[in-house]
Design a protein around this motif. Sequence first.
Motif, PDB file in Angstrom:
ATOM      1  N   UNK A 121       0.784  -1.095   0.299  1.00  0.00           N
ATOM      2  CA  UNK A 121      -0.401  -0.064  -0.301  1.00  0.00           C
ATOM      3  C   UNK A 121       0.221   1.291   0.022  1.00  0.00           C
ATOM      4  N   UNK A 122       0.763   2.222  -0.729  1.00  0.00           N
ATOM      5  CA  UNK A 122       1.159   2.982  -0.883  1.00  0.00           C
ATOM      6  C   UNK A 122       0.262   4.546  -0.352  1.00  0.00           C
ATOM      7  N   UNK A 123       0.838   5.155   0.746  1.00  0.00           N
ATOM      8  CA  UNK A 123      -0.003   6.149   1.296  1.00  0.00           C
ATOM      9  C   UNK A 123       0.556   7.435   1.540  1.00  0.00           C
ATOM     10  N   UNK A 124       0.123   8.441   0.427  1.00  0.00           N
ATOM     11  CA  UNK A 124       0.725  10.124   1.113  1.00  0.00           C
ATOM     12  C   UNK A 124       0.819  10.876   2.297  1.00  0.00           C
ATOM     13  N   UNK A 125       1.548  11.273   2.463  1.00  0.00           N
ATOM     14  CA  UNK A 125       1.166  12.088   3.799  1.00  0.00           C
ATOM     15  C   UNK A 125       1.981  13.745   3.239  1.00  0.00           C
ATOM     16  N   UNK A 126       2.112  14.620   3.964  1.00  0.00           N
ATOM     17  CA  UNK A 126       2.305  16.185   4.070  1.00  0.00           C
ATOM     18  C   UNK A 126       3.901  16.132   3.904  1.00  0.00           C
ATOM     19  N   UNK A 127       4.464  17.044   2.850  1.00  0.00           N
ATOM     20  CA  UNK A 127       5.495  17.381   3.797  1.00  0.00           C
ATOM     21  C   UNK A 127       5.591  18.799   2.905  1.00  0.00           C
ATOM     22  N   UNK A 128       5.415  19.584   4.510  1.00  0.00           N
ATOM     23  CA  UNK A 128       5.518  20.956   4.680  1.00  0.00           C
ATOM     24  C   UNK A 128       6.752  22.026   4.224  1.00  0.00           C
ATOM     25  N   UNK A 129       6.906  22.777   3.313  1.00  0.00           N
ATOM     26  CA  UNK A 129       8.338  23.629   3.160  1.00  0.00           C
ATOM     27  C   UNK A 129       8.107  24.809   4.190  1.00  0.00           C
ATOM     28  N   UNK A 130       9.466  24.217   5.465  1.00  0.00           N
ATOM     29  CA  UNK A 130       9.541  24.713   6.241  1.00  0.00           C
ATOM     30  C   UNK A 130      10.010  26.193   5.525  1.00  0.00           C
ATOM     31  N   UNK A 132      13.437  27.472   2.126  1.00  0.00           N
ATOM     32  CA  UNK A 132      14.115  26.676   0.288  1.00  0.00           C
ATOM     33  C   UNK A 132      15.495  25.585   0.855  1.00  0.00           C
ATOM     34  N   UNK A 133      15.134  25.198   2.039  1.00  0.00           N
ATOM     35  CA  UNK A 133      16.040  24.201   2.166  1.00  0.00           C
ATOM     36  C   UNK A 133      15.771  23.105   2.876  1.00  0.00           C
ATOM     37  N   UNK A 134      14.020  23.220   3.788  1.00  0.00           N
ATOM     38  CA  UNK A 134      13.274  22.169   4.458  1.00  0.00           C
ATOM     39  C   UNK A 134      12.252  21.825   4.425  1.00  0.00           C
ATOM     40  N   UNK A 135      11.744  21.120   4.948  1.00  0.00           N
ATOM     41  CA  UNK A 135      10.876  19.988   4.387  1.00  0.00           C
ATOM     42  C   UNK A 135      10.021  19.582   5.933  1.00  0.00           C
ATOM     43  N   UNK A 136       9.282  19.372   6.404  1.00  0.00           N
ATOM     44  CA  UNK A 136       8.714  18.683   7.440  1.00  0.00           C
ATOM     45  C   UNK A 136       7.795  17.830   7.127  1.00  0.00           C
TER      46      UNK A 136
END
Length: 237
Positions: A121-130, A132-136
């Motif tokens: 199974x492939x479940x999406x999750x949100x990557x938030x842009x903090x 220009x160089x960082x995502x959480x």
Amino acid sequence: MTEAWLTRRRAVNYPAVSGRPLVAPFTKTLHRGRNSMLSRVTAVLLFSLTLITSGCGASTMKTLDIKPNPNAKQRYEITITVHGAPRGFDTAEGTMIYEVQNSSTCVRPDAFSGHQSNLAQFIPFELKKVDDHTYKGTVVTDYFLDADYDGMGVCHWIMSSAMASFKIKGNGTTFTPSYRLSDLQSQKSVDLYLPIKALSNGSDQTYGDGGQELSETVKKYRSDFFVITLSAKEVSQ
């Protein structure tokens, strides 16, 4: 710079597709791994899926009612940091990749083909842009419920990896660094090296690049690579 480094890139490893037509992200693109082309295993899996879902060999495999875990508690915040890239990404997405560890004993083979499913199974999750160089983003490692789905015994789910997908408009490359479960749970920081040249790939050919860990080749051509660092911390309940 030679092409030798292409043979040592970190492969993007997907679990086998299940009996129902689940499609892994980017199956329409070429993934460059350690062999700089689709691995033989992946090719066999895709060929098997074609046979199972084709009109001339329709599968009799039933769709299993996979259930989420109502008491999921194992959450980790992932931080992805980009170092040394001359430009940023236009889009960022996350995917949690799950598979059943014991599918050979808890799922019935297809009655028509004898194909043994390895549930995925492939479940999406949100990557938030903090910045220009960082995502959480936050992943859940016990998202699915361990249960008897096919009358053969309890199926045990694991999140085998969490994968990020970074894209640049007009660029044929999808950058797909992945965080293995063992590294995630131990909260180990992982550095993956990707070619700077790929950031300006205007080719019509599309492919996914999961990067590679530090090698002698990367050390030799260090200025030709940027780095994506993956780190994690457990989220308190």
